[in-house]
Design an enzyme around this catalytic site. Structure first.
Site, short mmCIF file in Angstrom:
data_model
loop_
_atom_site.label_atom_id
_atom_site.label_comp_id
_atom_site.label_asym_id
_atom_site.label_seq_id
_atom_site.Cartn_x
_atom_site.Cartn_y
_atom_site.Cartn_z
N LYS A 23 60.84 41.99 46.67
CA LYS A 23 59.66 41.16 46.44
C LYS A 23 59.24 41.18 44.98
O LYS A 23 59.00 40.12 44.37
CB LYS A 23 58.51 41.67 47.31
CG LYS A 23 57.21 40.92 47.10
CD LYS A 23 56.02 41.72 47.57
CE LYS A 23 55.80 42.93 46.70
NZ LYS A 23 54.41 43.40 46.65
N ASN A 24 59.17 42.37 44.39
CA ASN A 24 58.66 42.48 43.02
C ASN A 24 59.65 42.02 41.97
O ASN A 24 59.32 41.94 40.78
CB ASN A 24 58.20 43.91 42.74
CG ASN A 24 56.88 44.24 43.43
OD1 ASN A 24 56.19 43.35 43.90
ND2 ASN A 24 56.56 45.50 43.50
N ARG A 31 48.10 38.08 42.90
CA ARG A 31 47.91 38.36 41.48
C ARG A 31 49.16 38.09 40.66
O ARG A 31 49.07 37.90 39.46
CB ARG A 31 47.46 39.80 41.31
CG ARG A 31 46.07 40.02 41.83
CD ARG A 31 45.60 41.44 41.63
NE ARG A 31 44.18 41.51 41.92
CZ ARG A 31 43.31 42.10 41.14
NH1 ARG A 31 43.70 42.66 40.02
NH2 ARG A 31 42.04 42.13 41.47
N CYS A 40 40.48 42.93 44.18
CA CYS A 40 41.62 43.50 44.88
C CYS A 40 41.22 44.83 45.49
O CYS A 40 40.34 45.52 44.99
CB CYS A 40 42.79 43.69 43.93
SG CYS A 40 44.35 43.88 44.76
N ARG A 99 44.75 46.95 36.95
CA ARG A 99 45.20 47.21 35.58
C ARG A 99 44.89 45.97 34.74
O ARG A 99 44.94 44.85 35.24
CB ARG A 99 46.70 47.51 35.57
CG ARG A 99 47.03 48.94 36.03
CD ARG A 99 46.44 49.97 35.06
NE ARG A 99 46.67 51.32 35.51
CZ ARG A 99 47.69 52.06 35.11
NH1 ARG A 99 48.58 51.56 34.29
NH2 ARG A 99 47.81 53.30 35.53
N PRO A 100 44.64 46.14 33.44
CA PRO A 100 44.17 45.01 32.64
C PRO A 100 45.23 43.96 32.37
O PRO A 100 46.37 44.26 32.06
CB PRO A 100 43.74 45.67 31.32
CG PRO A 100 43.62 47.12 31.61
CD PRO A 100 44.57 47.40 32.73
N VAL A 101 44.79 42.70 32.44
CA VAL A 101 45.63 41.58 32.03
C VAL A 101 45.51 41.38 30.52
O VAL A 101 46.20 40.56 29.94
CB VAL A 101 45.23 40.31 32.82
CG1 VAL A 101 43.93 39.75 32.29
CG2 VAL A 101 46.31 39.27 32.79
N ASP A 102 44.64 42.20 29.90
CA ASP A 102 44.47 42.12 28.44
C ASP A 102 45.80 42.24 27.70
O ASP A 102 46.00 41.62 26.65
CB ASP A 102 43.60 43.28 27.92
CG ASP A 102 42.29 43.43 28.63
OD1 ASP A 102 42.19 42.92 29.76
OD2 ASP A 102 41.39 44.05 28.07
N ILE A 143 48.73 56.33 39.00
CA ILE A 143 48.82 54.92 38.59
C ILE A 143 47.55 54.16 38.95
O ILE A 143 46.98 53.43 38.14
CB ILE A 143 50.04 54.24 39.24
CG1 ILE A 143 51.33 54.98 38.88
CG2 ILE A 143 50.12 52.77 38.82
CD1 ILE A 143 51.68 54.97 37.40
#
Length: 449
Positions: free
Chosen positions: A51-52, A121, A145, A150-153, A355
């Site tokens: 999937k990933n 996401r 979620c 975790r940041p999309v920055d 994580i």
């Protein structure tokens, strides 16, 4: 502005939209699994595509005007949602079982709307390809979620370093660039989806891009191999330093998605917990080293073939300590499954999650089945018990639901796992595969309940 996106299981959020694409959506939001525990497992299970890996690879189809032919694509809700999103942009696709052909020659709507992004996401992965090929992208920020974030920055910072103009307003990331320029990008943290987004964008940039602190996950490597097959120039594949020489255009290619190491690990864990003798086919052992090592420590016998893994287990497993970290260390996506294994093991062991800050929501449900688990911050102490007892439990996210299935296989009596739409996001027909090796698992559809 800091916004967040889930990194490893990039698609754990609750699905509310109806997936499109040619694949039939076979799960209902209120489906349940009924599991009668206590059976040994024996036989063969075919491992599906990852999937990933499939999700970024599908998004990479946007980078070329020529057809991209993919094999071993898993039949999952998130794959269908991704195909629906790409279809809205003008992507044409043909699906035949595990084979998908993508044609992005007529993409004319580089927008990822909130209605689809909020359900998955991984939709953020269209940002890099759209910007690189079309010079414009408008992508909704991911919604809330269940398991932390975790940041999309890191995605935004990297694209800005490559010359993109990015504005965030009204809940959307709007990005523009005449042509991206090569740059040296050092991410503040190891980010799987960030690495994938920047890697895809860099393939069509002007000049050399260096991504330092890149994620090394096999799924990132698989994406890189597809991009090379499409004509990209990438050095350092599989390392934490990727060097990309941008090219003018990418062409079509044919690629088979790697096996799903987390699905494989889940089935290995199920056999180690419940007992039995099962062979997994279509699997590469080297992408699962940390999990295999821990299963052997727990007492399982694992034989590695060219593309098979055979696991044998008699008696109770031994408790094993787990500490999650980035690849090639123990994966966070296997933490919940090992929690279920430790719940029925001899002895006690600590499970430490580094994580995600909120990935112990399955503990309460496992304890409902009779497990003895105490949580202190990011560590759980699991003291094994001889037997779990069946009960009704509720899945809270994708991997938590898998842990409850494993626990149900070990429990006396019937376990009813509710809200299994989470399970269907990442496992292709799990109940069918388990039934084929002797488990007593049946799906109760929402209409029956």
């Amino acid at each position: 502005m800091q916004v967040t996106v889930n990194e490893h299981d990039a698609v754990e959020c609750v699905a509310t939209a109806t997936p499109a694409g040619n694949r039939e959506a076979h799960a209902h939001g209120t489906d349940k699994l009924a599991i009668e525990g206590g059976r040994r497992l024996a036989g063969e299970i075919a491992v599906s595509g990852a999937k990933n890996a499939a999700l970024p690879i599908l998004c990479a189809g946007l980078l070329s005007a020529e057809p991209v032919r993919l094999d071993n694509v898993p039949d999952l809700k998130d794959v269908r949602t991704t195909l629906a999103l790409l279809g809205q942009m003008g992507m044409r696709e043909e699906t035949d079982g595990a084979r998908v052909v993508l044609d992005a020659s007529r993409v004319d709507n580089p927008v990822a709307p909130y209605e689809l992004v909020k359900t998955m996401r991984a939709s953020i992965l269209v940002l890099g390809p759209l910007l690189a090929r079309f010079g414009y992208a408008k992508v909704s920020l991911p919604g809330g979620c269940a398991i932390g974030a975790r940041p999309v920055d890191q995605h935004i910072k990297g694209l800005q370093a490559m010359g993109a103009e990015i504005h965030i307003e009204h809940g959307y990331i709007e990005a523009r660039a005449k042509r991206l320029s090569g740059a040296r990008i050092v991410t503040d943290m190891i980010t799987v989806t960030g690495t994938e987004n920047l890697l895809m964008a860099a393939t069509l940039a002007d000049g050399e891009t260096v991504i330092e602190n890149a994620a090394r996950e096999p799924e990132v490597t698989d994406l890189a191999h597809l991009l090379v097959a499409m004509g990209a120039k990438i050095d350092g594949i599989g390392t934490d330093r990727l060097v990309i020489q941008g090219v003018e255009r990418l062409h079509g290619a044919t690629h088979a998605v790697i096996p799903d190491r987390i699905e494989a690990g889940t089935f290995l864990c199920a056999v180690a917990a419940a007992g039995g003798d099962v062979t997994l086919t279509g699997m590469r052992a080297h992408i699962l080293d940390a999990v295999i090592d821990k299963l052997r420590e727990a007492g399982a016998t694992i034989d590695e073939g060219v593309d098979t893994l055979r696991v044998r287990m008699d008696g109770r497993p031994s408790a094993v300590a787990i500490r999650t970290s980035e690849y090639p260390a123990f994966p966070t996506d296997m933490q919940a499954q090992f929690m279920a294994l430790n719940a029925v093991a001899q002895g006690a062991a600590q499970v430490t999650e580094t994580i995600f800050e909120n990935r112990f929501m399955h503990v309460q449900e496992l304890n409902r089945l009779g497990a003895n688990i105490a949580v202190d911050g990011n560590t759980a102490l699991v003291t094994g018990v001889p037997k779990l007892s069946g009960a009704s439990v509720m899945a809270t996210d994708l991997r938590a639901s898998a842990s409850l299935v494993i626990a149900g296989l070990c429990a006396q009596g019937e376990t009813l796992v509710e809200r299994i739409y989470h399970l269907d996001r990442g496992y292709d027909r799990m109940e069918t595969k388990l039934t084929a090796v002797g488990a007593n698992v049946r799906r109760i559809s929402g209409s029956e309940a």
